[in-house]
Scaffold this motif. Structure first.
Motif, short mmCIF file in Angstrom:
data_model
loop_
_atom_site.label_atom_id
_atom_site.label_comp_id
_atom_site.label_asym_id
_atom_site.label_seq_id
_atom_site.Cartn_x
_atom_site.Cartn_y
_atom_site.Cartn_z
N UNK A 1 0.58 -1.30 0.05
CA UNK A 1 0.33 0.20 -0.06
C UNK A 1 0.95 1.14 0.18
N UNK A 2 0.57 2.16 -0.14
CA UNK A 2 1.18 3.21 -0.21
C UNK A 2 0.43 4.35 1.11
N UNK A 3 1.15 5.39 2.09
CA UNK A 3 0.41 5.89 2.75
C UNK A 3 0.59 7.41 2.45
N UNK A 4 -0.06 8.33 3.73
CA UNK A 4 0.68 9.54 3.78
C UNK A 4 1.67 10.05 4.56
N UNK A 5 2.64 11.01 3.97
CA UNK A 5 3.10 10.88 5.00
C UNK A 5 2.65 12.00 5.89
N UNK A 6 3.50 12.69 6.67
CA UNK A 6 2.82 13.50 7.69
C UNK A 6 2.98 15.01 6.73
N UNK A 7 3.71 15.46 5.47
CA UNK A 7 3.54 16.86 4.95
C UNK A 7 2.24 16.48 4.13
N UNK B 1 -0.09 14.96 4.42
CA UNK B 1 -1.14 14.95 5.99
C UNK B 1 -1.86 16.63 6.33
N UNK B 2 -0.43 17.39 6.46
CA UNK B 2 -0.85 18.36 6.05
C UNK B 2 -1.49 19.19 4.99
N UNK B 3 -0.56 19.41 4.21
CA UNK B 3 -0.90 19.56 2.66
C UNK B 3 -2.94 19.19 2.77
N UNK B 4 -3.38 18.26 2.79
CA UNK B 4 -4.60 18.21 2.46
C UNK B 4 -5.18 19.11 3.45
#
Ligand code: SAM
Ligand code: SF4
Length: 316
Positions: A196-202, A204-207
Motif C-alpha cells: 500500500x502507499x500511505x501519506x506522510x506527514x507533509x 497529510x498537513x497539505x491535505x
C-alpha cells in the motif's frame, strides 16, 4: 528505572494480549494469517506478573493492544488487577471498536480511563475494503458508548492512497463534532501487509490546509500535536521522520511472549518460558537485555524499507 543504550528512559509498555482479530485490515495482516491456528494465548496471571515487574522497574504508562484485545475474555478483570496494583498507572486500550459498545461501561468500571479506536473512514464500503468487514455502524456505536461511559477517546486513522486519503478533512470534522482527538498514523510498510502507499506527514498537513488553518502545538510522545483556532487538537504519528526515535520511551511485549524493543527491527527477547515460571527477577533481566538491544532508530525513512514485524502480533 529502565534506560536503553542510547540513554533513553523507557517508561511506556505496549502489551499485546492476543494476535487474533475479527478484522483483516490490509495494512496489518494477510487475509488468512497462517499462524492463527497455533495460537497459545499467554494467561492473564502471567501477564500480570510481567506488568508488575515493568511497573516496579519504572513503567508509568501501559497500553493494552493486539490483535483485537476485546476478543479476550476476562480482559476487564485483568485491567482491574493492574489498577489495583498501581492505581496511578496511565492505562489505555487500543481497539477496532467492534465490541466496544458492550464493553465500554465494564472497562470504565474496571478502572480504564482512555481508549483509542481505529476508524479509517466514514464510508461503509471503504471500511469494508480496509478491514474486510462491513462494520462502520458497530464502530460508531462503540465510539459513542465509550464517550457516554466517560472514557477519554482518541481516534486512529491510517491514510492510504486510493482508499481513504481524500477523507482527512471529513475525519477531522467528525472528531471535532465528537469532541475527541484524531491521530493520523503514517502507514508503516511491513511484509505482512499489502503493498500500500500511505501519506506522510507533509502530505497529510497539505491535505488538511485545504479546509483548515492550524498551528503546531507540541510533541506529545510519538505524536506531533496541532491545534485548530477553535481549540480542537489533532495529532500526526510520523515514524518516517528522521527524528522520530530520538525520545522513544517504548518497549513491547508481543502476543507470543517476545519483548520487542523496536517496532521495526527483528531483535527480541523470548520470555515465554520465563513467564510460565513466573520468575520476576528473570523477567526484569530480560527487559534490561531487550533494552540493550534497542536500536537507535527504525528504518522506515530509508528508501523501500519494510519491516518484517507483524503488527497484529506486536500491537502497533
Ligand atoms: N485491533 C486494534 C486496532 O485495530 O485498533 C489494536 C491493534 S492494531 C495493530 C493497533 C493500531 O495499529 C491500529 O490503530 C492500527 O490502525 C495500527 N496499524 C496496524 N498496522 C499498521 C501499519 N502497517 N501502519 C500503521 N499503523 C498500523
Ligand atoms: Fe485487527 Fe487491529 Fe490489525 Fe485491523 S489493525 S487487522 S483491527 S489487529
Amino acid at each position: 528505572m529502565f534506560i536503553d543504550s542510547y540513554n533513553r528512559k523507557v517508561d511506556y509498555l505496549r502489551l499485546s494480549v492476543t494476535k487474533q482479530c475479527n478484522f483483516r485490515c490490509q495494512y496489518c495482516m494477510p487475509d488468512t494469517p497462517e499462524d492463527f491456528a497455533d495460537d497459545e494465548q499467554i494467561p492473564f496471571e502471567q501477564l500480570l506478573i510481567f506488568v508488575q515487574v515493568a511497573i516496579d522497574g519504572g513503567v508509568r504508562k501501559i497500553r493494552i493492544t493486539g490483535g483485537e484485545p476485546l476478543l479476550r475474555k476476562d480482559l476487564c478483570d485483568f485491567i482491574a488487577a493492574i489498577m489495583r496494583y498501581a492505581p496511578q498507572i496511565d492505562l489505555a486500550l487500543t481497539t477496532n471498536g467492534f465490541y466496544l459498545q458492550s464493553y465500554a461501561q465494564k472497562l470504565r468500571a474496571a478502572g480504564l480511563s482512555r481508549v483509542n479506536v481505529s476508524l479509517d473512514s466514514l464510508h461503509e464500503e471503504r471500511i469494508e475494503i480496509m478491514s474486510k468487514k462491513r462494520v462502520l455502524g458497530k464502530i460508531l456505536c462503540g465510539i459513542d458508548a465509550a464517550i457516554a461511559a466517560g472514557l477519554r477517546v482518541k481516534l486512529n486513522m491510517v491514510p492510504i492512497v486510493g482508499v481513504n486519503a481524500d477523507e482527512l478533512c471529513d475525519m477531522l470534522d467528525f472528531a471535532r463534532q465528537k469532541k475527541v482527538m484524531l491521530r493520523y498514523i503514517e502507514f508503516m510498510e511491513n511484509t505482512h501487509a499489502r503493498a500500500l502507499q500511505g501519506l506522510n506527514e507533509r502530505e497529510i498537513l497539505q491535505a488538511l490546509r485545504s479546509r483548515f488553518t492550524f498551528e503546531f502545538v507540541e510533541q506529545s510522545g510519538p505524536a506531533r500535536i496541532y491545534a485548530l483556532p477553535c481549540g480542537t487538537l489533532f495529532g500526526i504519528i510520523a515514524p518516517h521522520n528522521d527524528d522520530f526515535c530520538v525520545s522513544c520511551n517504548r518497549v513491547r511485549l508481543s502476543a507470543e511472549g517476545l519483548i520487542v524493543p523496536c517496532l521495526y527491527h527483528e531483535d527480541a527477547v523470548n520470555v515465554r518460558e520465563i513467564l510460565r515460571a513466573g520468575d520476576k527477577e528473570a523477567i526484569r533481566e530480560s527487559i534490561e537485555q531487550a533494552l540493550r538491544q534497542k536500536p537507535e532508530k527504525n528504518r522506515w525513512g530509508c528508501e523501500s524499507a519494510s519491516s518484517t514485524r507483524a503488527f497484529y502480533k506486536t500491537g502497533g
